[in-house]
Design an enzyme around this catalytic site. Structure first.
Site, PDB file in Angstrom:
ATOM      1  N   ASP A 177     123.711  14.974 -22.027  1.00  0.00           N
ATOM      2  CA  ASP A 177     124.309  15.746 -20.808  1.00  0.00           C
ATOM      3  C   ASP A 177     124.167  17.106 -21.316  1.00  0.00           C
ATOM      4  OD1 ASP A 177     125.487  15.248 -18.162  1.00  0.00           O
ATOM      5  OD2 ASP A 177     126.685  16.716 -18.996  1.00  0.00           O
ATOM      6  N   TYR A 307     128.348  24.996 -15.891  1.00  0.00           N
ATOM      7  CA  TYR A 307     127.335  24.858 -15.195  1.00  0.00           C
ATOM      8  C   TYR A 307     126.710  26.250 -14.499  1.00  0.00           C
ATOM      9  CZ  TYR A 307     127.371  19.718 -14.997  1.00  0.00           C
ATOM     10  OH  TYR A 307     127.221  18.284 -15.451  1.00  0.00           O
ATOM     11  N   HIS A 361     123.380   7.085 -18.591  1.00  0.00           N
ATOM     12  CA  HIS A 361     123.579   8.374 -18.958  1.00  0.00           C
ATOM     13  C   HIS A 361     124.617   8.363 -20.175  1.00  0.00           C
ATOM     14  CE1 HIS A 361     123.682  12.685 -18.221  1.00  0.00           C
ATOM     15  NE2 HIS A 361     125.056  12.327 -18.330  1.00  0.00           N
TER      16      HIS A 361
END
Length: 384
Positions: A177, A307, A361
Site C-alpha cells: 500500500d 493521498y 491486500h
C-alpha cells in the site's frame, strides 16, 4: 536524534466517550439491496458497532500492543512513533517495514514474530531481522506533519535518517500500500544505504516511462492497465475522495466511530482473500484494534492527507531512469491490482518474483508465514 521509550495509554474518559457515541448512533435508512452491493452491509456494521461498545476490551488490546518495544524519535522536527524489535539470531539484518491505509503498525504483529525469531517457526536463526516499523506521519502515534508536502518521498528521507540514528549504516525495506511507495522512494533516493526492497503491492500512481524510445506495451500490460482503470472506476471512490477532498470526509469520520468503522471495515472485506466473509480472516477484536487506533489518535484526517500529497507528487519515472537496488515482489491473488513483471522491470531490477497461492491486500495479517518466507528468501543474499 533523541529517542524515548513509548507505551500506549488511552485515557479512560476517551473509552467512555467512544462507547457513548456508538450507543447514540443515528443509523441511516437505506433502500433494501443485496449485502455489500452498495458498500458496507448495515447488519454487519450494527453487529460490529454493538460489539465495539459492549464487549471489545481496549485495555486488553492496549496490553497486546504494548508487548511490542515502542519508541518515539524526533527526526528533523517530525515526531515519529515506531516499533523496534531486535532479532534473536547471530547477526540480525536491519529491515524497515512501512504500513499503509487503512492499516497501521498493528498489521505486522504476526510477521514480526516470524522475522525476528525464525527459529521459533522452524526457520533458520541466521535469517533473523532487526525490524523497525514506523507509523507514517499522521498515522497512530506519529502526529500530523506541521507543514504540507509529506509524500512518500519525504517520508523516505525521514526513514533513512531514522535508520541512521538507530545505528544502521545499510538496511532493507519492505512495504505494501502506501508503504510500498515509501519503500520505492527509499530505493530511488537512498541507493547508497538501501540494499534492496521487497514489495507486496505496486502503488497506483507508479508510472514507468512510456514513449517512442521505450518498448511498446505488451498485451499483458495493456490488460493490466485496462483492469486497473476499471477497478478505479468502480472501487476507487475512496482514493479519489482522499486525494481531492480529504478534509470534507475527515469532518465526518473523526466525529462518528460507526462511520469510521464502516469506512475502514468495508475495505478489509473488499481487499482481503476472505471469500466475502471478512471474519473468516480477521476477528472482530483484530478489526477493532486497528480501527480504535485511528479513533483514539484522531488520525483518520491526517492519514487521508497523504493521498492528497501523493497526487501532487506522483511516482513517475522518466526515460532511462532506473531504481538501482534489487527488488523482490510477492503478487497475492486477491490484491487490488496485479501488475505483470514486465511493468515493474521497466524501472526496477526485479530479482525475485512470486505468484502467491493465497492472500490479499493485508498480506502480513492474512498470510504471515508466506510473506515472511518471501522476505527471508529475498534478503538472504543481500545480508552483510
Amino acid at each position: 536524534m533523541q529517542i524515548e521509550p513509548f507505551q500506549i495509554a488511552v485515557p479512560e474518559h476517551d473509552i467512555d466517550d467512544l462507547r457513548q457515541r456508538i450507543r447514540a448512533t443515528r443509523w441511516t435508512p437505506a433502500t433494501p439491496s443485496p449485502a455489500w452491493q452498495q458498500g458496507v452491509d448495515s447488519q454487519w456494521l450494527r453487529e460490529l458497532a454493538g460489539y465495539w461498545a459492549e464487549h471489545f476490551d481496549w485495555r486488553a488490546a492496549e496490553r497486546r500492543l504494548n508487548r511490542q518495544p515502542q519508541f518515539v524519535a524526533d527526526v528533523h522536527g517530525q515526531r515519529v512513533h515506531f516499533v523496534h524489535r531486535r532479532g534473536s539470531g547471530p547477526a540480525p539484518y536491519p529491515l524497515v517495514i512501512t504500513h499503509g491505509w487503512p492499516g497501521s503498525f498493528f498489521e505486522f504483529e504476526a510477521l514480526l514474530d516470524r522475522l525476528c525469531d525464525p527459529a521459533a517457526f522452524e526457520g533458520d536463526a541466521a535469517d533473523a531481522f532487526d525490524v523497525i516499523v514506523p507509523s507514517l506521519p499522521g498515522f497512530a502515534f506519529s502526529p500530523a506533519p506541521a507543514q504540507a508536502g509529506m509524500s512518500a518521498f519525504q517520508v523516505a528521507d525521514l526513514w533513512a535518517s531514522l535508520m541512521h540514528g538507530l545505528g544502521y549504516q545499510r538496511f532493507g525495506a519492505q512495504g505494501g500500500d502506501l508503504g510500498a511507495g515509501v519503500s520505492i522512494a527509499l530505493a530511488a533516493r537512498h541507493p547508497q544505504v538501501v540494499d534492496g526492497i521487497h514489495l507486496n503491492f505496486l502503488p497506483g500512481l507508479y508510472e514507468p516511462a512510456i514513449g517512442a524510445a521505450q518498448q511498446a506495451l505488451t498485451p499483458e500490460e495493456e490488460n493490466f492497465l485496462r483492469e486497473r482503470n476499471e477497478w478505479a472506476a468502480l472501487e476507487g471512490g475512496y482514493a479519489h475522495m482522499h486525494s481531492t477532498k480529504p478534509l470534507t470526509l475527515a469532518a465526518s469520520l473523526n466525529d462518528s466511530p460507526v462511520g469510521l468503522a464502516a469506512w475502514i471495515g468495508e475495505k478489509f472485506r473488499a481487499w482481503s482473500d476472505c471469500q466475502g466473509d471478512v471474519e473468516r480472516v480477521f476477528s472482530k477484536d483484530e478489526l477493532l484494534t486497528n480501527i480504535s487506533l485511528y479513533w483514539y489518535t484522531q488520525s483518520i484526517g491526517p492519514a487521508m492527507q497523504m493521498y492528497w500529497e501523493s497526487r501532487l507528487q506522483p511516482m513517475r519515472f522518466t526515460c532511462g531512469q532506473r531504481v538501482v537496488p534489487p527488488v523482490g515482489f510477492a503478487r497475492f491473488p486477491k490484491e487490488i491490482n496485479r501488475p505483470p513483471r514486465s511493468w515493474l522491470e521497466r524501472t526496477f531490477n526485479v530479482v525475485q518474483w512470486t505468484d502467491m497461492p493465497g492472500g490479499g491486500h493485508f498480506a502480513a495479517m492474512e498470510k504471515p508465514d508466506l510473506l515472511a518466507a518471501e522476505i527471508r528468501k529475498f534478503f538472504k543474499p543481500l545480508r552483510r
